[in-house]
Scaffold this active site. Structure first.
Site, PDB file in Angstrom:
ATOM      1  N   GLY A 155       0.814  -1.217   0.000  1.00  0.00           N
ATOM      2  CA  GLY A 155       0.000   0.000   0.000  1.00  0.00           C
ATOM      3  C   GLY A 155       0.840   1.257   0.000  1.00  0.00           C
ATOM      4  O   GLY A 155       0.592   2.194  -0.772  1.00  0.00           O
ATOM      5  N   ASP A 177       7.307  -9.968   6.920  1.00  0.00           N
ATOM      6  CA  ASP A 177       7.156 -11.280   6.284  1.00  0.00           C
ATOM      7  C   ASP A 177       8.324 -11.663   5.378  1.00  0.00           C
ATOM      8  O   ASP A 177       8.409 -12.804   4.950  1.00  0.00           O
ATOM      9  CB  ASP A 177       5.874 -11.319   5.445  1.00  0.00           C
ATOM     10  CG  ASP A 177       4.623 -11.165   6.295  1.00  0.00           C
ATOM     11  OD1 ASP A 177       4.674 -11.509   7.487  1.00  0.00           O
ATOM     12  OD2 ASP A 177       3.598 -10.697   5.763  1.00  0.00           O
ATOM     13  N   MET A 208       3.056 -13.985  12.496  1.00  0.00           N
ATOM     14  CA  MET A 208       2.533 -13.259  11.348  1.00  0.00           C
ATOM     15  C   MET A 208       2.940 -13.958  10.048  1.00  0.00           C
ATOM     16  O   MET A 208       3.888 -14.723  10.027  1.00  0.00           O
ATOM     17  CB  MET A 208       3.072 -11.828  11.341  1.00  0.00           C
ATOM     18  CG  MET A 208       2.674 -10.993  12.539  1.00  0.00           C
ATOM     19  SD  MET A 208       0.986 -10.449  12.479  1.00  0.00           S
ATOM     20  CE  MET A 208       1.122  -9.111  11.319  1.00  0.00           C
TER      21      MET A 208
END
Length: 197
Positions: free
Chosen positions: A68, A114, A156
Site C-alpha cells: 500500500g 514477512d 505473522m
C-alpha cells in the site's frame, strides 16, 4: 505518522537530528509512527500532502512500507506535476515555488516483517520480528518442559511462511504450518504420531 502525517502537516513534519534517533536501534516498530491513511488514497488528500511538502521545501521522500505504501508513493510521483499545477491554479502556491519544487525524488524501501519481497535479502522488520519470536519461544519452552505440555505458537505471515519456517527451524519445532504448503488430508494423525514419538 506516515502518509497521515504528510496529509495533516503541522507538527507531524519536523526536522530530525541526532537526538531524534539516539538509543533506538534495538527497538522494534518505528519512532516516527505509522498509520493507514484513507485520505492519501484520494487525489484531494495527495493534494494536501503535496502542499505540505512544498511548504517545507521537501523534494526528497523516503517511503518505508509494504504494498500500500509503495503503491501510494508511485501514484504520488506520477501525479506530482499535476498536483503542483492544481496548487498554482488554486492560488495556493506561486509559479516560482512550483518551478523550484518541480521534481519529487522518491526512494522506496520495503518494510515487511514477512520478508516477502523478491530481490531483497531481508526486508526491513524481518530480523527484529524473528528476534522477538525467538525470545517468546525461549520463554515458552521452559514452561512447556516443566508442565510437559505442547504449545502452539502463531506468528505473522498471512500469505508468506518465512517467519514461521525460520523460527520453526531455529527453535526445533515439532510441527509447522505455512501457507505455501497447506496440510494434506490426514495431517492430524501424522502430527499426533510425530508428537507421540
Amino acid at each position: 505518522q506516515g502518509y497521515e502525517g504528510l496529509v495533516e502537516g503541522g507538527d507531524n513534519i519536523k526536522q530530525a537530528n541526532w537526538l531524534s534517533v539516539s538509543n533506538i536501534i534495538q527497538l522494534g516498530g518505528t519512532v516516527i509512527g505509522s498509520a493507514r491513511c484513507k485520505a492519501f488514497t484520494t487525489r484531494a488528500g495527495r493534494l494536501r500532502a503535496a502542499r505540505n511538502l512544498v511548504e517545507h521545501g521537501i523534494t526528497n521522500l523516503c517511503v518505508i512500507g509494504g504494498d500500500g505504501s509503495l503503491t501510494g508513493a508511485d501514484i504520488f510521483r506520477s501525479e506530482w506535476a499535476g498536483l503542483l499545477e492544481e496548487l498554482v491554479r488554486d492560488g495556493q502556491i506561486s509559479e516560482e515555488v512550483a518551478k523550484k519544487n518541480c521534481h519529487l525524488n522518491i526512494v522506496g524501501l520495503v518494510g515487511s516483517i514477512d520478508n516477502d519481497f523478491c530481490g531483497t535479502d531481508m526486508t526491513i522488520g524481518t530480523d527484529s520480528a524473528l528476534h522477538r519470536i525467538m525470545e517468546v519461544v525461549d520463554a515458552i519452552t521452559t514452561t512447556a518442559q516443566s508442565h510437559q505440555r505442547t504449545f502452539v505458537l502463531e506468528v505473522m505471515g498471512r500469505h508468506c511462511g518465512y517467519l514461521a519456517l525460520v523460527s520453526g527451524l531455529a527453535s526445533g519445532a515439532d510441527w509447522l504450518f505455512i501457507p505455501e504448503s497447506p496440510p494434506e488430508d490426514g495431517w492430524e494423525d501424522l502430527m499426533c504420531e510425530r508428537l507421540g514419538e
